[in-house]
Write a protein that holds these residues in place. Structure first.
Motif, PDB file in Angstrom:
ATOM      1  N   LYS A  21      46.928  48.343  41.809  1.00 45.07           N
ATOM      2  CA  LYS A  21      46.551  47.109  42.660  1.00 45.07           C
ATOM      3  C   LYS A  21      45.570  46.547  41.167  1.00 45.07           C
ATOM      4  O   LYS A  21      45.567  45.381  40.585  1.00 45.07           O
ATOM      5  CB  LYS A  21      45.239  46.794  43.597  1.00 45.07           C
ATOM      6  N   ASP A  25      45.518  44.157  38.105  1.00 47.62           N
ATOM      7  CA  ASP A  25      44.656  42.491  38.286  1.00 47.62           C
ATOM      8  C   ASP A  25      43.913  42.570  36.559  1.00 47.62           C
ATOM      9  O   ASP A  25      42.736  42.556  36.424  1.00 47.62           O
ATOM     10  CB  ASP A  25      43.541  42.583  39.190  1.00 47.62           C
ATOM     11  N   ARG A 154      38.852  43.998  47.066  1.00 48.28           N
ATOM     12  CA  ARG A 154      39.344  43.085  47.279  1.00 48.28           C
ATOM     13  C   ARG A 154      39.215  41.618  46.229  1.00 48.28           C
ATOM     14  O   ARG A 154      40.045  40.547  47.369  1.00 48.28           O
ATOM     15  CB  ARG A 154      38.662  42.699  48.625  1.00 48.28           C
ATOM     16  N   LYS A 156      41.071  38.896  44.470  1.00 46.86           N
ATOM     17  CA  LYS A 156      42.539  38.291  44.044  1.00 46.86           C
ATOM     18  C   LYS A 156      42.263  38.146  42.946  1.00 46.86           C
ATOM     19  O   LYS A 156      41.767  38.332  41.392  1.00 46.86           O
ATOM     20  CB  LYS A 156      42.468  37.530  44.587  1.00 46.86           C
ATOM     21  N   ALA A 157      43.771  38.495  42.769  1.00 43.59           N
ATOM     22  CA  ALA A 157      44.137  38.821  40.661  1.00 43.59           C
ATOM     23  C   ALA A 157      43.228  37.080  40.040  1.00 43.59           C
ATOM     24  O   ALA A 157      43.789  35.944  40.723  1.00 43.59           O
ATOM     25  CB  ALA A 157      45.702  38.424  40.086  1.00 43.59           C
ATOM     26  N   SER A 159      40.111  37.432  38.695  1.00 44.94           N
ATOM     27  CA  SER A 159      38.944  37.243  39.183  1.00 44.94           C
ATOM     28  C   SER A 159      38.449  38.226  38.244  1.00 44.94           C
ATOM     29  O   SER A 159      36.664  38.014  38.574  1.00 44.94           O
ATOM     30  CB  SER A 159      38.528  37.430  41.255  1.00 44.94           C
ATOM     31  N   TYR A 166      32.821  41.259  38.624  1.00 44.34           N
ATOM     32  CA  TYR A 166      34.107  40.048  38.977  1.00 44.34           C
ATOM     33  C   TYR A 166      33.944  39.169  39.403  1.00 44.34           C
ATOM     34  O   TYR A 166      32.305  38.578  39.481  1.00 44.34           O
ATOM     35  CB  TYR A 166      35.452  40.393  40.191  1.00 44.34           C
ATOM     36  N   GLN A 169      34.859  33.488  44.958  1.00 45.70           N
ATOM     37  CA  GLN A 169      35.644  32.135  45.512  1.00 45.70           C
ATOM     38  C   GLN A 169      34.450  30.948  45.332  1.00 45.70           C
ATOM     39  O   GLN A 169      34.653  29.997  44.493  1.00 45.70           O
ATOM     40  CB  GLN A 169      36.260  31.832  46.217  1.00 45.70           C
TER      41      GLN A 169
END
Length: 237
Positions: A21, A25, A154, A156-157, A159, A166, A169
């Protein structure tokens, strides 16, 4: 919720699925958006605190258990009054703490989930700012997100801002520390390493049948004590 602390261990080992994962990313947020996030950092955190108010944060009863320096500051200082304290807003990367606090007057500084919200390029400015008001021989008490914490996985791509850095949102940002990076950061700013260890937790949600691994870094870095004044020896012939 289980908590345990191990000395001399590296951070949590990822599963193959988790490693894959992170590899997927790797694309970074554009430079334009990163500049915008930096410019709007204060606004984004102000909105975060306005939304969450006192509902998001719980009393940190563990702080005096983990950092005995806090208990001694509270109970051994004769002028301590729980109903009186000085509160001021400050950007540690820009505002000089000496405008509010006398030099070398502070017994203990806590950086608890603070430094991770600062851009890595400005973290040293924070530590230098704190250094000026901390008494010689006293410590900065640190706890923050460690590398491979569940929160890191956790995202998401789209970020990722940089290595271990990171954006959420809501525009707030978070850095995930390794013990080596943190130690070098403090030492370069003039501190001495006292303790610098990973803390591993497992947060259990029985209702959903979930058990997620948490990784934090808990550390103490000391401002070196001042050397005693040299003894002057005079001789006459």
């Amino acid at each position: 919720m289980a908590s345990f602390q191990r000395k001399g261990l590296q951070t949590r080992i990822l599963s193959t699925e988790e490693e894959e994962k992170l590899k997927r990313d790797e694309a970074l947020v554009s430079a334009f958006k990163q500049q915008k996030l930096e410019k709007e950092a204060q606004k984004n955190w102000d909105l975060f605190y306005k939304r969450n108010s006192t509902n998001f944060f719980k009393d940190r009863h563990w702080t005096t258990r983990e950092f005995e320096e806090l208990r001694s500051c509270r109970e051994q200082h004769p002028l301590y009054n729980a109903e009186r304290c000085k509160v001021f807003q400050c950007d540690l990367t820009r505002d000089d703490l000496l405008d509010h606090v006398p030099p070398e007057s502070v017994d203990a500084v806590t950086l608890i989930f603070v430094l991770s919200a600062v851009h890595p390029e400005k973290m040293r400015l924070v530590l230098l700012n704190v250094y000026k008001v901390l008494k010689p021989g006293r410590s900065v008490l640190f706890r923050d997100y460690g590398l491979n914490d569940h929160a890191m996985l956790r995202f998401k791509a789209g970020s990722k801002l940089g290595e271990n850095f990171y954006v959420r949102q809501d525009g707030t940002r978070s850095y995930f520390f390794t013990d080596e990076f943190l130690a070098q950061l403090f030492v370069d700013a003039g501190y001495e390493e006292v303790v610098n260890e990973y803390v591993f937790r497992e947060t259990v949600n029985k209702k959903e049948g979930l058990c997620v691994p948490r990784v934090f870094l808990q550390s103490k870095f000391r401002k070196p004590p001042k050397d005693p004044a040299p003894t002057t020896v005079s001789a006459s012939l």
